[in-house]
Design a protein around this motif. Structure first.
Motif, short mmCIF file in Angstrom:
data_model
loop_
_atom_site.label_atom_id
_atom_site.label_comp_id
_atom_site.label_asym_id
_atom_site.label_seq_id
_atom_site.Cartn_x
_atom_site.Cartn_y
_atom_site.Cartn_z
N PHE A 95 0.83 -1.22 0.00
CA PHE A 95 0.00 0.00 0.00
C PHE A 95 0.85 1.26 0.00
CE2 PHE A 95 -2.40 -3.21 2.52
CZ PHE A 95 -3.39 -3.46 1.59
N LEU A 96 0.46 2.25 -0.79
CA LEU A 96 1.23 3.48 -0.94
C LEU A 96 0.35 4.71 -0.79
CD1 LEU A 96 3.83 5.00 -2.03
CD2 LEU A 96 2.75 4.82 -4.28
N VAL A 97 0.79 5.65 0.04
CA VAL A 97 0.13 6.96 0.12
C VAL A 97 1.19 8.01 -0.19
CG1 VAL A 97 -1.19 8.57 1.57
CG2 VAL A 97 -1.40 6.10 1.96
N GLY A 104 5.58 15.04 5.51
CA GLY A 104 4.15 14.82 5.25
C GLY A 104 3.77 13.40 5.65
N ALA A 105 4.63 12.44 5.31
CA ALA A 105 4.37 11.04 5.67
C ALA A 105 4.47 10.87 7.19
CB ALA A 105 5.39 10.15 4.97
N GLU A 106 5.42 11.55 7.82
CA GLU A 106 5.57 11.47 9.29
C GLU A 106 4.31 12.00 9.97
OE1 GLU A 106 9.07 13.82 9.82
OE2 GLU A 106 10.42 12.19 9.29
N HIS A 107 3.76 13.06 9.40
CA HIS A 107 2.54 13.66 9.94
C HIS A 107 1.39 12.66 9.89
CE1 HIS A 107 -0.63 17.08 9.42
NE2 HIS A 107 -0.64 16.61 10.64
N ALA A 280 -4.36 6.70 6.73
CA ALA A 280 -3.45 7.71 6.16
C ALA A 280 -4.00 8.27 4.85
CB ALA A 280 -2.07 7.09 5.95
N GLN A 281 -4.64 7.42 4.07
CA GLN A 281 -5.27 7.90 2.82
C GLN A 281 -6.30 8.97 3.12
OE1 GLN A 281 -7.24 4.69 0.74
NE2 GLN A 281 -5.94 5.04 -1.04
N ASN A 282 -7.07 8.74 4.20
CA ASN A 282 -8.11 9.69 4.55
C ASN A 282 -7.51 11.01 5.06
OD1 ASN A 282 -10.89 9.96 6.79
ND2 ASN A 282 -10.82 10.37 4.62
#
Ligand code: F0G
Length: 466
Positions: A95-97, A104-107, A280-282
């Motif tokens: 899965f990738l976001v 941004g990913a850390e957030h 995370a997607q949401n």
């Protein structure tokens, strides 16, 4: 001492960008205007820019070509599909976001997995990672091995998690631990790697206790190649194989694509965990953009998809590490105190040893970064008490390491540039006893090192205090 040797570049130059060394008087003036903070210098006033390897890389012709094929659709872009496939193939995460960059990913991760009051255990902090853990109400606990704090230790895996420290935290109350964050390699410790054996042990311990593990994958390919070079069981393994094995041992990764993947912007959260993916997607639509672009243009997604496949080719990563080692060996030959063994992305100068007449209150690493610019137009970065910031009570955190990072952008500078850097810093070292410290005169609240301003403290004043 063995003569430093450098692998020839596995590329030739197709486009150039002029650079210029400002005069000594100009450098003095520009440094004072920038408040003695190298982050506040203008790029046009910098000769050789070793501030960071983040987003400063040279893309390949294949990456530039891919830019033209970007699908700029708001939703369901083909470029997203190509990136998703590349991440699945190279890292092995399902899965990738996508996100605009690593923080941004850390957030998204911190908000998805931390409940206020929970602990995140990690192998030394990184500035943005800890800031997001704390903003989500978490508490960071350092569980790195003790050697990491000693710039003179030559242990091969100074990034390892100390299993005893981790076990003690989990024994106390594993429910209180939101996840374990493993940086590989550890930027703030001098780019030191984590061994595959250590990552396996962390993973086994955490799985036994039902605690999740997250990899900070910003420079995981560099870590993979240091495993190849230093861990005998992996000497015949490719970077690609080691990276995949690392990712199979963790639940998720946060990625600043501006490092390993040779792009100028971008990042992602990737995971094997469907629950994290959906959460995370949401959040992505709130903070980054729709979950198929996450703050990146379609063309950025394309360049990243190509970069992810390039970065695991052994000749690229072998050259990268050889270049860092070359600069380290040249500085060492000049008598400059450097952290060893050399890490993946930078050579770290030990500012306490370089400026022994200064105390930590004189901000030796901040000062050394400033004096390096003044001496030769080379821009470096402080990684010491200024970067460490303040604790909840407003006291300065006092890391044992006071380092100046000379960071090599990927595929940008040549051997002659590195020779210049080493000989100029060597000359500065020979007159180091006359160099003053600095004091903070303006301090922003968050991640102060980016925007703080400083003034020199004359050597006599520093000496009477130290
Ligand atoms: N993790 C590590 C280990 C990093 O080095 C960085 C960034 C990040 C996360 C955050 O990623 O910048 O894309 O948001 N390091 C840069 C540096 C800034 O210069 O070392 P980002």
């Amino acid at each position: 001492m063995k003569t430093p040797s450098l692998l020839p570049e596995p590329y030739k130059i197709k486009m150039i960008e002029p650079i210029r060394l400002p005069s000594a008087a100009e450098r003095r003036e520009r440094l004072s205007e920038a408040g003695y903070n190298t982050f506040l210098l203008r790029s046009a006033d910098v000769y050789i820019d070793l501030l960071t390897d983040s987003g400063t890389n040279a893309m390949s012709d294949a990456q530039w070509g891919a830019l033209m094929t970007g699908d700029e659709a708001y939703a369901g872009s083909r470029s997203f599909e190509r990136l998703e496939k590349a991440v699945q193939d190279v890292y092995g995460f399902e899965f990738l976001v996508p996100t605009h960059q690593g923080r941004g990913a850390e957030h998204l991760l911190s908000k998805s997995w931390i409940k206020p009051g929970q602990i995140v255990a990690g192998n030394m902090y990184f500035t943005t990672t800890r800031a997001h853990i704390e903003l989500a109400g978490g508490i960071f606990r350092d569980v790195i091995v003790d050697e990491a704090h000693d710039p003179r230790s030559e242990a091969p895996f100074k990034g390892n998690v100390d299993l005893k420290k981790l076990k003690a935290l989990l024994d106390a109350d594993s429910k209180k631990v939101a996840y374990v964050a493993v940086g590989a390699p550890v930027n703030m410790a001098g780019g030191q790697p984590v061994s595959l054996e250590n990552l396996r042990a962390v993973s086994a311990l955490c799985r036994e206790r039902g605690v999740r593990v997250v990899l900070d994958a910003a420079r995981a390919v560099e870590n993979a190649w240091m495993i190849h070079e230093r861990e005998p069981q992996c000497k015949d393994w490719s970077a690609a194989r080691i990276l995949k094995e690392m990712c199979a041992l963790v639940d998720a990764c946060t990625m600043s694509a501006k490092k390993d993947a040779y792009v100028n912007i971008g990042g992602f959260l990737a995971t094997h965990d469907r629950g994290l993916y959906e959460a995370a997607q949401n959040l992505c639509v709130l903070y980054e953009g729709l979950h198929t672009y996450g703050g990146m243009a379609g063309r950025d997604l394309e360049a990243l998809a190509v970069g992810v496949r390039e970065m695991v080719q052994d000749e690229w990563i072998a050259h990268r590490l050889a270049q860092v080692r070359y600069l380290g060996e040249r500085l060492d030959a000049e008598g400059v105190p450097v952290v060893k063994p050399f890490g993946g992305h930078a050579v770290f100068v030990d500012a306490r040893a370089f400026l022994p007449h200064l105390s930590q209150d004189d901000l030796p690493a901040q000062a050394l970064a400033a004096w390096i610019y003044e001496a030769c137009g080379v821009r470096a970065m402080e990684r010491g008490v200024v970067s460490a910031g303040r604790d909840d009570e407003g006291r300065n955190r006092r890391p044992s390491l006071e380092l100046v990072r000379l960071t090599l952008p990927r595929r940008v500078y040549t051997q002659t540039h590195l020779d210049f850097v080493a000989s100029e810093i060597g000359a500065l070292h020979r007159r180091a006893s006359r160099l003053p410290g600095l004091k903070i005169v303006k301090e922003p609240k968050h991640l102060r090192f980016f925007q703080a301003r400083f003034e020199p403290v004359p050597v006599a004043a520093a000496a009477s205090r130290g």
